[in-house]
Design a protein around this motif. Structure first.
Motif, PDB file in Angstrom:
ATOM      1  N   ALA A 137      -8.468  26.276  23.379  1.00 25.61           N
ATOM      2  CA  ALA A 137      -7.407  27.050  22.749  1.00 25.61           C
ATOM      3  C   ALA A 137      -6.785  26.313  21.565  1.00 25.61           C
ATOM      4  CB  ALA A 137      -6.325  27.381  23.775  1.00 25.61           C
ATOM      5  N   GLY A 138      -6.772  24.985  21.632  1.00 21.96           N
ATOM      6  CA  GLY A 138      -6.166  24.193  20.574  1.00 21.96           C
ATOM      7  C   GLY A 138      -7.153  23.644  19.570  1.00 21.96           C
ATOM      8  N   ALA A 139      -8.346  24.221  19.501  1.00 19.13           N
ATOM      9  CA  ALA A 139      -9.412  23.677  18.658  1.00 19.13           C
ATOM     10  C   ALA A 139      -9.020  23.596  17.188  1.00 19.13           C
ATOM     11  CB  ALA A 139     -10.690  24.498  18.824  1.00 19.13           C
ATOM     12  N   SER A 140      -8.281  24.583  16.691  1.00 21.03           N
ATOM     13  CA  SER A 140      -7.925  24.571  15.272  1.00 21.03           C
ATOM     14  C   SER A 140      -6.985  23.421  14.948  1.00 21.03           C
ATOM     15  CB  SER A 140      -7.294  25.906  14.867  1.00 21.03           C
ATOM     16  OG  SER A 140      -6.114  26.160  15.605  1.00 21.03           O
ATOM     17  N   THR A 141      -6.027  23.156  15.824  1.00 21.76           N
ATOM     18  CA  THR A 141      -5.123  22.020  15.612  1.00 21.76           C
ATOM     19  C   THR A 141      -5.872  20.705  15.730  1.00 21.76           C
ATOM     20  OG1 THR A 141      -3.198  23.248  16.422  1.00 21.76           O
ATOM     21  CG2 THR A 141      -3.056  20.849  16.461  1.00 21.76           C
ATOM     22  N   ILE A 142      -6.779  20.624  16.689  1.00 18.68           N
ATOM     23  CA  ILE A 142      -7.583  19.406  16.835  1.00 18.68           C
ATOM     24  C   ILE A 142      -8.408  19.164  15.583  1.00 18.68           C
ATOM     25  CG2 ILE A 142      -9.445  18.305  18.148  1.00 18.68           C
ATOM     26  CD1 ILE A 142      -8.426  19.849  20.609  1.00 18.68           C
ATOM     27  N   ALA A 143      -8.990  20.223  15.038  1.00 12.78           N
ATOM     28  CA  ALA A 143      -9.780  20.089  13.809  1.00 12.78           C
ATOM     29  C   ALA A 143      -8.922  19.561  12.658  1.00 12.78           C
ATOM     30  CB  ALA A 143     -10.406  21.427  13.435  1.00 12.78           C
ATOM     31  N   GLU A 144      -7.688  20.051  12.546  1.00 13.35           N
ATOM     32  CA  GLU A 144      -6.781  19.552  11.511  1.00 13.35           C
ATOM     33  C   GLU A 144      -6.520  18.059  11.690  1.00 13.35           C
ATOM     34  OE1 GLU A 144      -3.205  21.765  11.633  1.00 13.35           O
ATOM     35  OE2 GLU A 144      -4.144  23.693  11.093  1.00 13.35           O
ATOM     36  N   LEU A 145      -6.266  17.663  12.929  1.00 10.33           N
ATOM     37  CA  LEU A 145      -5.982  16.258  13.210  1.00 10.33           C
ATOM     38  C   LEU A 145      -7.190  15.377  12.919  1.00 10.33           C
ATOM     39  CD1 LEU A 145      -4.012  16.756  16.533  1.00 10.33           C
ATOM     40  CD2 LEU A 145      -3.046  16.013  14.351  1.00 10.33           C
ATOM     41  N   VAL A 146      -8.376  15.835  13.311  1.00  9.41           N
ATOM     42  CA  VAL A 146      -9.602  15.087  13.037  1.00  9.41           C
ATOM     43  C   VAL A 146      -9.762  14.865  11.537  1.00  9.41           C
ATOM     44  CG1 VAL A 146     -12.128  15.172  13.121  1.00  9.41           C
ATOM     45  CG2 VAL A 146     -10.804  15.777  15.154  1.00  9.41           C
ATOM     46  N   ALA A 147      -9.551  15.915  10.755  1.00 10.93           N
ATOM     47  CA  ALA A 147      -9.707  15.811   9.305  1.00 10.93           C
ATOM     48  C   ALA A 147      -8.669  14.873   8.698  1.00 10.93           C
ATOM     49  CB  ALA A 147      -9.602  17.198   8.676  1.00 10.93           C
ATOM     50  N   LEU A 148      -7.424  14.978   9.149  1.00  4.60           N
ATOM     51  CA  LEU A 148      -6.362  14.128   8.614  1.00  4.60           C
ATOM     52  C   LEU A 148      -6.524  12.668   9.056  1.00  4.60           C
ATOM     53  CD1 LEU A 148      -3.304  16.486   9.155  1.00  4.60           C
ATOM     54  CD2 LEU A 148      -4.216  15.739   6.951  1.00  4.60           C
ATOM     55  N   ALA A 149      -7.038  12.471  10.261  1.00  2.00           N
ATOM     56  CA  ALA A 149      -7.186  11.107  10.789  1.00  2.00           C
ATOM     57  C   ALA A 149      -8.272  10.323  10.067  1.00  2.00           C
ATOM     58  CB  ALA A 149      -7.486  11.162  12.285  1.00  2.00           C
ATOM     59  N   GLY A 150      -9.363  10.990   9.703  1.00  2.00           N
ATOM     60  CA  GLY A 150     -10.486  10.280   9.104  1.00  2.00           C
ATOM     61  C   GLY A 150     -10.976   9.201  10.063  1.00  2.00           C
ATOM     62  N   ASP A 151     -11.144   7.993   9.524  1.00  3.86           N
ATOM     63  CA  ASP A 151     -11.571   6.880  10.378  1.00  3.86           C
ATOM     64  C   ASP A 151     -10.400   5.989  10.784  1.00  3.86           C
ATOM     65  OD1 ASP A 151     -10.980   5.660   7.996  1.00  3.86           O
ATOM     66  OD2 ASP A 151     -12.979   4.820   7.659  1.00  3.86           O
TER      67      ASP A 151
END
Length: 249
Positions: A160-174
């Motif tokens: 259900a939270g996949a879109s927020t997780i995707a945002e965090l993954v992109a912002l986090a980078g490495d």
């Protein structure tokens, strides 16, 4: 996806579950007691016994009680002692989180706990899903040097939270690993990977295991349990199926 491209962490509530996670091909376990309460600090004996299983990483949850993540000074001192005990027992990492009453990362508590953890890698657990602003919280945790964040994207499940997780993954980078968890199984893990871009995944892969007791008093229960004659243990076949699902993606 190649096997070296992802990591699987299993939430394990017992030593047999640790063994099943290993046999299923998991990379590490998050070792917990009290899974019905969301995971509590395991006993020193459980940590030491789990450490005797070779070939799998062991991250130990440091959570002194059920309920919220607003901790007293006494709670924090207890967590400090538990971190030291996990270190002495050979843990590969520790898992904890603390929030203020307003839903921000508790920087005072985190300073204290991160100092206690020393060189041990730290995962900030799903206290993150109760924070006021996940983007701000992530930046704070990066500042503290946390290795990863376990999150369902502030939603009832990682799916259900996949879109927020995707945002965090992109912002986090490495800078920090964003690890989806909650409701992940062999049937949806590939989809969650595709939707989020995550490369580490947290799951329990549990199934009920019937008691071997012959004599029973089913009306006499311990605590809040509904069934005193079955326990939930990790299923190595479910772990293996989740890995296969990612390999086929």
């Amino acid at each position: 996806m190649k096997r070296e491209d992802f990591r699987i962490e299993i939430c394990a509530g017992s030593v047999p579950s640790c063994m099943a996670a290993k046999d299923g091909g998991a990379d590490r376990v998050e070792l917990c007691a009290g899974l019905a309460e969301g995971g509590l600090t395991p006993s020193l004996g459980m940590i030491r016994r789990a450490r005797e299983i070779s070939g799998i990483g062991i991250n130990v949850i440091i959570r002194p009680r059920e309920g919220d993540f607003l901790y007293s000074d006494s709670d924090i001192r207890q967590m400090e002692y538990d971190i030291y005990a996990a270190q002495d027992a050979g843990a590969d990492g520790v898992v904890f989180g603390a929030l203020t009453a307003d839903g921000d990362v508790d920087e005072k508590a985190m300073t204290f706990l991160m100092t206690a953890a020393g060189d041990l890698p730290v995962t900030f657990h799903r206290a993150f899903d109760h924070c006021r602003n996940p983007h701000e919280a992530m930046e704070t945790l990066i500042k503290f040097g946390c290795r990863r964040i376990l999150t369902s994207g502030c939603s009832p499940s990682a799916e259900a939270g996949a879109s927020t997780i995707a945002e965090l993954v992109a912002l986090a980078g490495d800078r920090i690993c964003i690890m989806p968890g909650c409701g992940i199984n062999s049937g949806n893990i590939a989809q969650i990977a595709a939707l989020t871009g995550a490369r580490e995944f947290h799951m329990s892969a549990r199934r009920p295991v019937e008691s071997r007791m012959n004599f029973r008093r089913p009306d006499v229960l311990m605590g809040s349990e509904k069934d005193g004659y079955s326990i939930m243990e990790t299923d190595r076949h479910e772990v293996a199926a989740a890995i296969e699902g990612l390999l086929d993606a």
